[in-house]
Write a protein that holds these residues in place. Structure first.
Motif, mmCIF file in Angstrom:
data_model
loop_
_atom_site.group_PDB
_atom_site.id
_atom_site.type_symbol
_atom_site.label_atom_id
_atom_site.label_comp_id
_atom_site.label_asym_id
_atom_site.label_seq_id
_atom_site.Cartn_x
_atom_site.Cartn_y
_atom_site.Cartn_z
ATOM 1 N N ARG A 9 -11.551 -25.444 100.059
ATOM 2 C CA ARG A 9 -9.975 -25.744 100.465
ATOM 3 C C ARG A 9 -9.149 -25.443 99.375
ATOM 4 N NH1 ARG A 9 -8.353 -29.000 105.035
ATOM 5 N NH2 ARG A 9 -6.178 -29.054 105.177
ATOM 6 N N THR A 10 -9.523 -25.755 98.024
ATOM 7 C CA THR A 10 -8.375 -25.407 96.948
ATOM 8 C C THR A 10 -8.324 -23.963 96.736
ATOM 9 O OG1 THR A 10 -9.136 -27.476 95.821
ATOM 10 C CG2 THR A 10 -8.329 -25.748 94.458
ATOM 11 N N LEU A 11 -9.281 -23.143 96.939
ATOM 12 C CA LEU A 11 -9.063 -21.743 96.861
ATOM 13 C C LEU A 11 -8.214 -21.051 98.168
ATOM 14 C CD1 LEU A 11 -12.733 -20.465 95.722
ATOM 15 C CD2 LEU A 11 -10.641 -20.795 94.407
ATOM 16 N N VAL A 12 -8.514 -21.621 99.285
ATOM 17 C CA VAL A 12 -7.755 -21.177 100.344
ATOM 18 C C VAL A 12 -6.020 -21.325 100.255
ATOM 19 C CG1 VAL A 12 -7.234 -21.563 102.991
ATOM 20 C CG2 VAL A 12 -9.656 -21.220 101.943
ATOM 21 N N GLN A 13 -5.950 -22.705 99.728
ATOM 22 C CA GLN A 13 -4.410 -23.073 99.775
ATOM 23 C C GLN A 13 -3.893 -22.909 98.296
ATOM 24 O OE1 GLN A 13 -5.565 -27.177 102.219
ATOM 25 N NE2 GLN A 13 -3.627 -27.288 101.020
ATOM 26 N N GLY A 14 -4.753 -22.202 97.321
ATOM 27 C CA GLY A 14 -3.993 -21.906 95.939
ATOM 28 C C GLY A 14 -3.590 -20.626 95.999
ATOM 29 N N THR A 15 -3.428 -19.962 94.854
ATOM 30 C CA THR A 15 -2.901 -18.658 94.476
ATOM 31 C C THR A 15 -3.650 -17.559 94.091
ATOM 32 O OG1 THR A 15 -2.736 -19.327 92.152
ATOM 33 C CG2 THR A 15 -0.747 -19.764 93.448
ATOM 34 N N CYS A 16 -4.963 -17.839 94.529
ATOM 35 C CA CYS A 16 -6.040 -17.031 94.091
ATOM 36 C C CYS A 16 -5.825 -15.576 95.124
ATOM 37 C CB CYS A 16 -7.375 -17.326 94.051
ATOM 38 S SG CYS A 16 -8.176 -18.007 95.614
ATOM 39 N N SER A 17 -6.376 -14.635 94.782
ATOM 40 C CA SER A 17 -6.311 -13.376 95.758
ATOM 41 C C SER A 17 -7.030 -13.467 96.893
ATOM 42 C CB SER A 17 -6.596 -12.009 94.957
ATOM 43 O OG SER A 17 -7.980 -11.867 94.701
ATOM 44 N N ALA A 18 -6.540 -13.028 98.051
ATOM 45 C CA ALA A 18 -7.268 -13.189 99.432
ATOM 46 C C ALA A 18 -7.153 -11.669 100.221
ATOM 47 C CB ALA A 18 -6.943 -14.337 100.191
ATOM 48 N N ALA A 75 -10.900 -14.506 96.111
ATOM 49 C CA ALA A 75 -11.492 -14.193 94.691
ATOM 50 C C ALA A 75 -10.462 -15.174 93.537
ATOM 51 C CB ALA A 75 -11.396 -12.831 94.172
ATOM 52 N N ASP A 76 -11.105 -15.920 92.873
ATOM 53 C CA ASP A 76 -10.686 -16.778 91.829
ATOM 54 C C ASP A 76 -10.813 -16.238 90.583
ATOM 55 O OD1 ASP A 76 -9.169 -19.015 90.562
ATOM 56 O OD2 ASP A 76 -11.033 -20.214 90.594
ATOM 57 N N PRO A 83 -14.125 -12.648 78.873
ATOM 58 C CA PRO A 83 -14.977 -12.015 79.555
ATOM 59 C C PRO A 83 -15.598 -12.458 80.888
ATOM 60 C CG PRO A 83 -15.578 -12.308 77.431
ATOM 61 C CD PRO A 83 -14.613 -13.234 77.611
ATOM 62 N N HIS A 84 -15.793 -11.677 81.983
ATOM 63 C CA HIS A 84 -16.289 -12.245 82.997
ATOM 64 C C HIS A 84 -15.514 -12.989 83.736
ATOM 65 C CE1 HIS A 84 -19.755 -10.261 81.788
ATOM 66 N NE2 HIS A 84 -20.086 -11.155 80.869
ATOM 67 N N ARG A 85 -13.969 -12.713 83.882
ATOM 68 C CA ARG A 85 -12.943 -13.627 84.381
ATOM 69 C C ARG A 85 -12.929 -14.250 85.932
ATOM 70 N NH1 ARG A 85 -7.106 -11.333 82.756
ATOM 71 N NH2 ARG A 85 -6.790 -13.565 83.333
ATOM 72 N N ILE A 86 -13.885 -13.614 86.581
ATOM 73 C CA ILE A 86 -13.884 -14.192 88.120
ATOM 74 C C ILE A 86 -14.698 -15.505 88.232
ATOM 75 C CG2 ILE A 86 -14.856 -13.767 90.375
ATOM 76 C CD1 ILE A 86 -14.258 -10.908 90.099
ATOM 77 N N ARG A 87 -14.018 -16.624 88.498
ATOM 78 C CA ARG A 87 -14.890 -17.839 88.286
ATOM 79 C C ARG A 87 -15.526 -18.213 89.487
ATOM 80 N NH1 ARG A 87 -9.676 -21.747 86.310
ATOM 81 N NH2 ARG A 87 -8.782 -21.012 88.446
ATOM 82 N N GLY A 88 -14.893 -17.486 90.767
ATOM 83 C CA GLY A 88 -15.365 -17.927 91.942
ATOM 84 C C GLY A 88 -15.073 -17.044 93.101
ATOM 85 N N ARG A 89 -15.715 -17.287 94.150
ATOM 86 C CA ARG A 89 -15.349 -16.610 95.538
ATOM 87 C C ARG A 89 -15.573 -17.206 96.520
ATOM 88 N NH1 ARG A 89 -14.567 -11.141 94.801
ATOM 89 N NH2 ARG A 89 -15.258 -10.053 92.780
ATOM 90 N N ALA A 90 -14.993 -17.373 97.778
ATOM 91 C CA ALA A 90 -15.368 -17.818 98.794
ATOM 92 C C ALA A 90 -14.955 -17.057 100.295
ATOM 93 C CB ALA A 90 -14.334 -19.117 99.098
#
Length: 229
Positions: A9-18, A75-76, A83-90
């Motif tokens: 839910r945080t990723l969906v409502q946040g500022t990460c790319s989609a 993508a967060d 290095p390896h900046r992607i912290r997560g995906r949903a």
């Protein structure tokens, strides 16, 4: 720790790319499938704002009552350079429909009816069902996280480095090693320690979850005081 539903839910409502992935649409221009805004309804459905001439709007309009499957991929990326900046995906999959009259002229709203979701992040890989997603709340610090991490990195680097004193005695430290604040949520701070021999993440939990930035300041002061003791 935050639940998988809360993290999603945080990723969906946040500022990460989609980006919205729709079978049959040419993926050559993915920027046309990037929603301008995202919100979550009370039932867990996700509402996405697009230009009225977006391919996503056109195909959803033409589908009418047919079920149009789609996947919202998020993508967060860490706001501090590591290095390896992607912290997560949903990934949220479901069915796409238009929502007439829900947007200003020149824009259009589409609804992604929630089917299922999964998250793969610093906490691990988990699946999320509809009721859990609908009931979850986004992390209250999510809107400030990027600014807070950048501030910690640039303005409080010595204090962040001091957190190594809270680690296991077997941790070896070299002058050239880097310490970078990687992630922040209401439950604690995650820091990445990187050196010539490799890197690892350490999690520093707060005594209790914080509800806002003021509570975060108090929790961070206590954490730094413990490191300096």
């Amino acid at each position: 720790m935050p639940s998988a539903a809360e993290r999603t839910r945080t990723l969906v409502q946040g500022t990460c790319s989609a980006v919205l992935l729709i079978p049959g649409l040419d993926p050559a221009r993915p920027e046309q499938l990037v929603p301008e805004a995202r919100t979550v309804g009370p039932d867990g459905d996700v509402f996405l704002l697009f230009p009225a001439d977006s391919p996503a709007v056109r195909i959803a309009t033409h589908a009418q009552d047919d079920e149009l499957p789609a996947v919202l991929e998020l993508a967060d990326v860490a706001p501090v350079a590591v290095p390896h900046r992607i912290r997560g995906r949903a990934w949220l999959s479901g069915w796409l429909t238009t929502v007439p009259g829900a947007a200003e002229p020149g824009k259009a709203m589409v609804r992604l009816e929630f089917g299922e979701a999964s998250v793969d992040d610093l906490w691990g890989t988990e699946r999320v069902d509809g009721p859990a997603f609908a009931a979850a709340q986004a992390d209250p610090l999510a809107g400030h996280e990027a600014e807070l991490l950048q501030h910690l990195h640039s303005g409080h680097g010595d204090q962040v480095r001091s957190l190594r004193s809270l680690l296991d005695e077997r941790f070896s430290w070299a002058p050239g090693d880097r310490v970078v604040p990687l992630a922040l949520d209401r439950f604690g701070l995650r820091v990445r320690f990187a050196g010539a021999t490799g890197s690892f993440d350490a999690r520093f939990d707060f005594p209790e979850p914080v509800g806002d930035v003021h509570g975060l300041r108090r929790a961070m002061h206590r954490l730094f005081e413990a490191a300096a003791a």
